[in-house]
Design an enzyme around this catalytic site. Structure first.
Site, PDB file in Angstrom:
ATOM      1  CB  CYS A 168      86.051 -27.160 -55.391  1.00 25.20           C
ATOM      2  SG  CYS A 168      87.725 -26.695 -54.430  1.00 25.20           S
ATOM      3  N   GLY A 169      84.136 -24.356 -54.435  1.00 29.01           N
ATOM      4  CA  GLY A 169      83.490 -23.670 -53.317  1.00 29.01           C
ATOM      5  C   GLY A 169      84.396 -23.658 -52.184  1.00 29.01           C
TER       6      GLY A 169
END
Length: 292
Positions: free
Chosen positions: A91-92
């Site tokens: 998720c970054g």
């Protein structure tokens, strides 16, 4: 130089990865809308409760016997950091940004001679903080396998925090989460829970101007202060959920685009090498024919 077979295998592998990232992007996009609506719906309730607390607090703060949840213990030696992150990655920078803010505050407090205790909510928070602040993590709560977070989950965390406060295990509690701004913007946020941060009476939009409280303002305020901790934790969970899916959707979209670029580059490289091999074979055939 890699053989043509190796390059075909690599292209097939990247294509399979692109299918996975594309599927994850679509799943995150589908879940984002519901999570965003839940987070947006929770904000007015939390803000209105803060307004009511501000109105009540302005009337009872100066009175003897005010709730410690409002005025604190009178000390600021022991700090509890409640770090809420996701259970999964991919998720970054969502999880790392929250952990970075909490780590920065923890190091600042430790440098000032304060005692720091950390309660993590979500597996990734403990994983990110374990190396530098592992000895400060006193408890971790994971919701792995929980499909839908509810107010009951927030109440469980709040109950544990209140038990620790009543036992005198900390003086100040701060909640860390990521506030959802948009699909591409999530803001790591620190919110002080104990003592409660309430708006001034002038900023409370007259929440208590036309109201009388029964049985008494002090008792109502005491109940609302406890309820406010659960409310703010639940709001943080909802904000985190929306921020997680927004960050994951963006990350998977970038991964899908990068995979597509890599496939194009590998395909061009494969075609060039294949053409070179064909040209080489033709030259060998022509040279052999001329030699005869």
């Amino acid at each position: 130089m890699a053989s043509l077979k190796d390059m075909r295998n690599r292209i097939a592998s990247v294509k399979a990865t692109r299918k996975i990232t594309k599927a994850m992007q679509m799943v995150a996009a589908a879940k984002l809308r519901r999570s965003q609506e839940a987070a947006t719906a929770a904000r007015p309730y939390a803000e209105r409760m803060a307004a009511v607390l501000g109105s009540l607090a302005s009337k009872v703060t100066d009175k003897a016997g005010a709730s410690p949840l409002l005025v604190g213990t009178g000390k600021d030696q022991v700090h509890l950091l409640i770090v809420m992150t996701a259970e999964r990655g991919l998720c970054g920078g969502f999880n790392s940004n929250i952990a970075k803010l909490a780590r920065s505050d923890a190091n600042r407090l430790i440098a000032a001679g304060k005692t720091v205790k950390i309660l993590t909510v979500g597996r990734k928070g403990a994983d990110n903080l374990r190396r530098d602040l592992g000895r400060n993590i006193i408890e971790r709560k994971d919701f792995q396998g929980v499909r839908q977070l509810t107010f009951a989950h927030a109440e469980g965390v709040a109950k544990r925090v209140l038990e620790m406060f009543e036992a005198g295990e900390f003086d100040i509690a701060t909640l860390y989460f990521s506030e959802f701004k948009s699909v591409i913007a999530q803001k790591p946020t620190a919110l002080q829970l104990i003592p409660a941060t309430v708006p001034e009476a002038a900023d409370a939009k007259g929440a208590g101007a036309l109201h009388e409280y029964e049985p008494s303002e002090e008792e109502v305020l005491g109940f609302l202060l406890s309820r406010n901790i659960s409310t703010q934790i639940f709001r943080g969970l909802l904000e985190n959920s929306a921020s997680f899916y927004g960050s994951q959707m963006t990350a998977m979209d970038n991964a899908t685009r990068n995979a597509g670029d890599m496939i194009n580059k590998l395909t061009i490289k494969y075609n060039r090498q294949r053409q070179a091999n064909i040209t080489k074979e033709l030259i060998e055939i022509i040279s052999g024919a001329e030699a005869i």
